[in-house]
Design a protein around this motif. Structure first.
Motif, mmCIF file in Angstrom:
data_model
loop_
_atom_site.group_PDB
_atom_site.id
_atom_site.type_symbol
_atom_site.label_atom_id
_atom_site.label_comp_id
_atom_site.label_asym_id
_atom_site.label_seq_id
_atom_site.Cartn_x
_atom_site.Cartn_y
_atom_site.Cartn_z
ATOM 1 N N ASN A 118 0.604 -1.133 0.122
ATOM 2 C CA ASN A 118 -0.223 0.179 0.061
ATOM 3 C C ASN A 118 1.265 1.335 0.112
ATOM 4 O O ASN A 118 0.901 2.596 -0.598
ATOM 5 N N ASP A 119 1.574 1.161 0.362
ATOM 6 C CA ASP A 119 2.324 2.469 0.975
ATOM 7 C C ASP A 119 3.677 2.694 -0.166
ATOM 8 O O ASP A 119 3.651 3.597 -0.912
ATOM 9 N N ALA A 124 -4.948 1.502 -5.635
ATOM 10 C CA ALA A 124 -5.365 1.196 -6.080
ATOM 11 C C ALA A 124 -4.721 -0.461 -5.690
ATOM 12 O O ALA A 124 -5.298 -1.380 -6.413
ATOM 13 N N ALA A 125 -3.441 -0.280 -5.669
ATOM 14 C CA ALA A 125 -2.582 -1.741 -5.437
ATOM 15 C C ALA A 125 -2.393 -2.460 -4.649
ATOM 16 O O ALA A 125 -3.262 -3.911 -5.031
ATOM 17 N N GLY A 126 -3.037 -1.994 -3.813
ATOM 18 C CA GLY A 126 -3.490 -2.435 -2.530
ATOM 19 C C GLY A 126 -4.915 -3.131 -2.663
ATOM 20 O O GLY A 126 -5.124 -4.342 -2.395
ATOM 21 N N SER A 180 0.676 -16.690 -1.386
ATOM 22 C CA SER A 180 1.933 -15.982 -1.915
ATOM 23 C C SER A 180 2.505 -16.146 -2.854
ATOM 24 O O SER A 180 3.613 -15.537 -3.525
ATOM 25 N N GLU A 181 1.566 -16.642 -3.915
ATOM 26 C CA GLU A 181 2.291 -16.482 -5.155
ATOM 27 C C GLU A 181 2.054 -14.926 -5.767
ATOM 28 O O GLU A 181 2.016 -14.127 -4.845
ATOM 29 N N ASP A 182 3.270 -14.778 -7.018
ATOM 30 C CA ASP A 182 3.606 -13.452 -7.507
ATOM 31 C C ASP A 182 1.920 -12.798 -7.742
ATOM 32 O O ASP A 182 1.219 -13.424 -8.166
ATOM 33 N N ILE A 183 1.684 -11.912 -7.632
ATOM 34 C CA ILE A 183 0.283 -10.500 -8.084
ATOM 35 C C ILE A 183 0.837 -9.680 -8.975
ATOM 36 O O ILE A 183 1.614 -8.915 -9.040
ATOM 37 N N ALA A 184 0.558 -9.872 -10.400
ATOM 38 C CA ALA A 184 1.193 -8.709 -10.899
ATOM 39 C C ALA A 184 -0.389 -7.254 -10.992
ATOM 40 O O ALA A 184 -1.855 -7.338 -11.272
ATOM 41 N N LEU A 185 1.018 -6.403 -10.862
ATOM 42 C CA LEU A 185 0.436 -5.163 -11.366
ATOM 43 C C LEU A 185 0.411 -4.629 -12.105
ATOM 44 O O LEU A 185 1.159 -4.620 -13.326
ATOM 45 N N PRO A 186 -0.815 -3.707 -12.821
ATOM 46 C CA PRO A 186 -0.064 -2.581 -13.882
ATOM 47 C C PRO A 186 1.442 -2.471 -14.094
ATOM 48 O O PRO A 186 1.488 -1.318 -12.929
ATOM 49 N N GLY A 187 1.944 -1.865 -15.747
ATOM 50 C CA GLY A 187 3.272 -1.571 -15.625
ATOM 51 C C GLY A 187 3.847 -2.418 -15.335
ATOM 52 O O GLY A 187 5.434 -1.652 -14.964
ATOM 53 N N ASN A 192 4.628 -9.927 -3.825
ATOM 54 C CA ASN A 192 3.853 -11.159 -3.088
ATOM 55 C C ASN A 192 3.549 -10.382 -1.964
ATOM 56 O O ASN A 192 3.772 -9.932 -1.201
ATOM 57 N N VAL A 193 2.545 -11.656 -1.339
ATOM 58 C CA VAL A 193 2.143 -11.373 0.231
ATOM 59 C C VAL A 193 2.415 -12.515 0.770
ATOM 60 O O VAL A 193 2.231 -13.159 -0.055
ATOM 61 N N GLY A 194 2.783 -12.620 2.404
ATOM 62 C CA GLY A 194 2.666 -13.469 3.021
ATOM 63 C C GLY A 194 1.231 -13.754 3.696
ATOM 64 O O GLY A 194 0.526 -13.572 3.359
ATOM 65 N N ALA A 195 1.279 -14.527 4.671
ATOM 66 C CA ALA A 195 0.222 -15.149 4.961
ATOM 67 C C ALA A 195 0.302 -15.825 6.874
ATOM 68 O O ALA A 195 1.334 -16.010 6.720
#
Length: 232
Positions: A118-119, A124-126, A180-187, A192-195
């Motif tokens: 987020n930071d 929007a990405a968050g 934890s798998e990669d998440i594609a963002l625009p651009g 990726n995030v953990g849990a």
């Protein structure tokens, strides 16, 4: 009958006139009979138009009612169940559990590293990350299970019909892996995030929603602190 006669006074008078005219000549009865039939036809067309309008209004009301139900029971960002719907599903699971003498579980899932996304990339990405995680959580469990979002990056899963509590550890590890798998963002950016996951078992850890959420929340923080997935 009085109400019908009052409503169809013109037609009644026209038919009465047609009947009287028949005493003189059948041809004289055609005019009042045609007037009565013409007026009835106009009323029928008007009634059909009103029926069509009414049907459209009913359909609109049903759509609005469904939209309000969705707003009341689902999370607006992810489409998952919200806390209110979770409480309703919990009550149903509680009744089934007592009736069939079966266990069920609440899994608390908290994202690791979400604030940094987020930071760094913006809200929007968050939001995209949260929606992606929601889809992955739904895909990782059965359709009969409930997935809810109860906070910013906190999710709760209501899991029923498992054979052994140790199965929940497998489910938790599966959730962590898929989240934890990669998440594609625009651009062309990827994040990726953990849990961290905690469990609350009915009836071992409590008999109401708040108690089970408390136990699951504590287990989640233990998982976050240790990095280990253990059934409490």
């Amino acid at each position: 009958m009085k109400s019908l006669l009052a409503h169809f006074r013109f037609e009644a008078l026209a038919l009465l006139a047609a009947g009287l005219c028949l005493l003189v000549s059948p041809y004289l009865a055609l005019l009042p009979l045609a007037l009565a039939l013409g007026r009835l036809g106009m009323r029928l067309r008007l009634a059909l138009r009103q029926q069509s309008v009414l049907r459209h209004e009913i359909a609109t009301l049903e759509r609005n009612a469904q939209r309000l139900r969705n707003q009341a029971f689902t999370d607006s960002l992810t489409g998952l169940a919200n806390r209110l719907l979770l409480a309703d599903r919990f009550q149903l699971a509680l009744e089934r559990s007592k009736r069939n003498r079966l266990e069920f579980a609440l899994l608390m899932v908290d994202l690791n590293g979400f604030k940094a996304i987020n930071d760094q990339h913006g809200h929007a990405a968050g939001d995209l990350v949260l929606r992606t995680v929601a889809v992955r959580l739904l895909a990782a469990v059965r359709a009969s299970d409930t997935v809810a979002r109860i906070g910013g990056d906190e999710f709760v899963l209501l899991i029923e019909l498992f054979e052994d509590p140790d199965e929940l550890v497998y489910i938790g590890r599966k959730l962590i892996a898929t989240i934890s798998e990669d998440i594609a963002l625009p651009g062309d950016n990827t994040v990726n995030v953990g849990a961290s996951v905690g469990f609350g078992l009915f009836p071992h850890h409590g008999t109401n929603l708040d108690d089970l959420l408390h136990v699951a929340d504590q287990g989640m923080y233990d998982c976050k602190a240790s990095g280990l997935m253990e059934l409490r």
